[in-house]
Write an enzyme that holds these catalytic residues in place. Structure first.
Site, PDB file in Angstrom:
ATOM      1  CE  LYS A 221      -4.275  -1.983   1.188  1.00  0.00           C
ATOM      2  NZ  LYS A 221      -5.473  -2.159   1.859  1.00  0.00           N
ATOM      3  NE  ARG A 271      -7.279  -8.778  -0.033  1.00  0.00           N
ATOM      4  CZ  ARG A 271      -6.572  -7.747  -0.806  1.00  0.00           C
ATOM      5  NH1 ARG A 271      -5.913  -7.171  -0.582  1.00  0.00           N
ATOM      6  NH2 ARG A 271      -7.296  -7.960  -2.123  1.00  0.00           N
TER       7      ARG A 271
HETATM    8  C1  7PM Z   1      -4.892  -0.786  -5.814  1.00  0.00           C
HETATM    9  C2  7PM Z   1      -4.983  -0.158  -4.338  1.00  0.00           C
HETATM   10  C3  7PM Z   1      -5.313  -1.887  -6.040  1.00  0.00           C
HETATM   11  C4  7PM Z   1      -5.672  -0.936  -3.350  1.00  0.00           C
HETATM   12  C5  7PM Z   1      -5.933  -2.838  -4.847  1.00  0.00           C
HETATM   13  C6  7PM Z   1      -5.954  -2.310  -3.581  1.00  0.00           C
HETATM   14  C7  7PM Z   1      -7.939  -4.844   1.098  1.00  0.00           C
HETATM   15  C8  7PM Z   1      -9.075  -5.528   0.531  1.00  0.00           C
HETATM   16  C9  7PM Z   1      -7.953  -4.527  -0.987  1.00  0.00           C
HETATM   17  C10 7PM Z   1      -7.915  -4.799   2.532  1.00  0.00           C
HETATM   18  C11 7PM Z   1      -9.646  -6.479   2.754  1.00  0.00           C
HETATM   19  C12 7PM Z   1      -5.032  -3.882  -2.272  1.00  0.00           C
HETATM   20  C13 7PM Z   1      -6.249  -3.089  -2.467  1.00  0.00           C
HETATM   21  N1  7PM Z   1      -7.416  -4.218   0.142  1.00  0.00           N
HETATM   22  N2  7PM Z   1      -9.642  -6.476   1.238  1.00  0.00           N
HETATM   23  N3  7PM Z   1      -8.766  -5.652  -0.736  1.00  0.00           N
HETATM   24  N4  7PM Z   1      -8.639  -5.528   3.037  1.00  0.00           N
HETATM   25  N5  7PM Z   1     -10.338  -7.216   3.591  1.00  0.00           N
HETATM   26  O1  7PM Z   1      -3.828  -3.419  -1.902  1.00  0.00           O
HETATM   27  O2  7PM Z   1      -7.065  -4.081   3.147  1.00  0.00           O
HETATM   28  O3  7PM Z   1      -5.062  -5.032  -2.649  1.00  0.00           O
HETATM   29  S1  7PM Z   1      -7.715  -4.027  -2.477  1.00  0.00           S
END
Ligand code: 7PM
Length: 294
Positions: A221, A271
């Site tokens: 992130k 995750r």
């Molecule tokens: C771009 C920026 C692409 C952020 C994808 C993301 C989470 C999630 C995501 C989280 C849960 C990523 C995010 N983040 N589900 N889905 N918790 N439960 O970094 O922090 O994958 S998408």
């Protein structure tokens, strides 16, 4: 503490690892949907070999400012992958979606957990999840992906996010989802500034104190380069032009460090994209806390 799936139980005494499997056109292969599916399944099997406990399959990009994906397209992306993966492994598969149609199709294809960044707020999502009798991860988000990073504001970020999630858990219980099927996630980066993210991370134990299993997503992130820039390191490079692989590598050390810290604060599930490195770090940390001196 444990998480009960329909056909298995995941013990949460030690931190578990959820591997991220993005099935978006850009993430795997440009040789069409079938090739992309095959590559995705291969990647998931590699993550399981590397020690992942759950695979989180997602077909919708929730990136700030991202385009919404239609139901048909999202179904095309994820259902085949879940079916194929289910044939290869008994490991729990999670479906990262907000759409009730996708929840139902994913469950039919063999998904064991619903992971929803909108915490079942979409029309019909709460009823769908309750009807499917699958465990759900309720993530906190302030605003909508397109605009959430514009001006995130909280009176007290830890208290506010905690109160929102606890209320949402009550709403879910009222809709028929039992307490032991609910997982909470503070939603790092979803309508939060760097300061908000850091406060939440320092107080992950407050979320653990609710008694619900806690999941965190910190992997790759933007808070990682943000911290480095604040420290006067890693001058901000033009983020758009940089290749995805180079960016991922740049965030690996930070991702592992954040996962390790969250685990120490009691997070039950992390995750992550980089499963092997995270499992290695968690295993070494566990060896250090378990061993008796001699
Ligand atoms: C771009 C920026 C692409 C952020 C994808 C993301 C989470 C999630 C995501 C989280 C849960 C990523 C995010 N983040 N589900 N889905 N918790 N439960 O970094 O922090 O994958 S998408």
């Amino acid at each position: 503490m444990q998480l009960r799936f329909s056909d298995s139980v995941l013990d949460l005494t030690s931190t578990r690892v959820m591997g991220v499997l993005n099935v978006t056109p850009d993430s795997f292969s440009d040789g069409g949907l079938y090739a992309a599916h095959q590559a995705a399944v291969g990647h998931a099997l590699q993550m399981l070999e590397d020690g992942a406990d759950i695979i989180d399959v997602g077909g919708e990009s929730t990136r700030p400012g991202a385009q919404a994906v239609g139901v048909t397209e999202e179904l095309e992306r994820v259902v085949g992958v879940i079916e194929a993966l289910r044939c290869e492994t008994a490991a729990p598969i999670s479906i990262d979606t907000s759409k009730p149609e996708v929840m139902r199709a994913a469950a039919m294809a063999g998904a064991s957990l619903i992971n929803d960044v909108r915490a079942l707020r979409a029309d019909g999502a709460l009823a769908a999840a309750a009807g499917l009798k699958l465990p759900v991860c309720l993530m906190h988000m302030q605003g909508e992906p397109r605009t959430m990073q514009a001006k995130p504001r909280y009176a007290d970020v830890v208290a506010d996010v905690l109160a929102d999630l606890e209320q949402r858990a009550i709403d879910c219980r009222d809709a028929g989802i039992p307490a032991d099927r609910i997982v909470l996630d503070p939603g790092f980066g979803f309508g939060k500034t760097l300061a908000h993210n850091l406060s939440l991370l320092r107080h992950v134990d407050a979320f653990v104190a609710t008694g619900y299993p806690v999941m965190v997503g910190l992997s790759r992130k933007s808070m990682i380069p943000a911290i480095m820039t604040n420290a006067g390191l890693s001058p901000p490079v033009s983020g758009q032009s940089k290749r995805t692989a180079a960016k991922a590598r740049e965030r690996l050390g930070g991702s592992v460090t954040l996962a390790l810290y969250a685990a120490r604060k009691g997070a039950h599930i992390v995750r992550v994209h980089d499963v092997r490195e995270t499992v290695e770090a968690l295993t070494i940390q566990a060896a250090l806390s378990d061993s008796t001196d001699n």
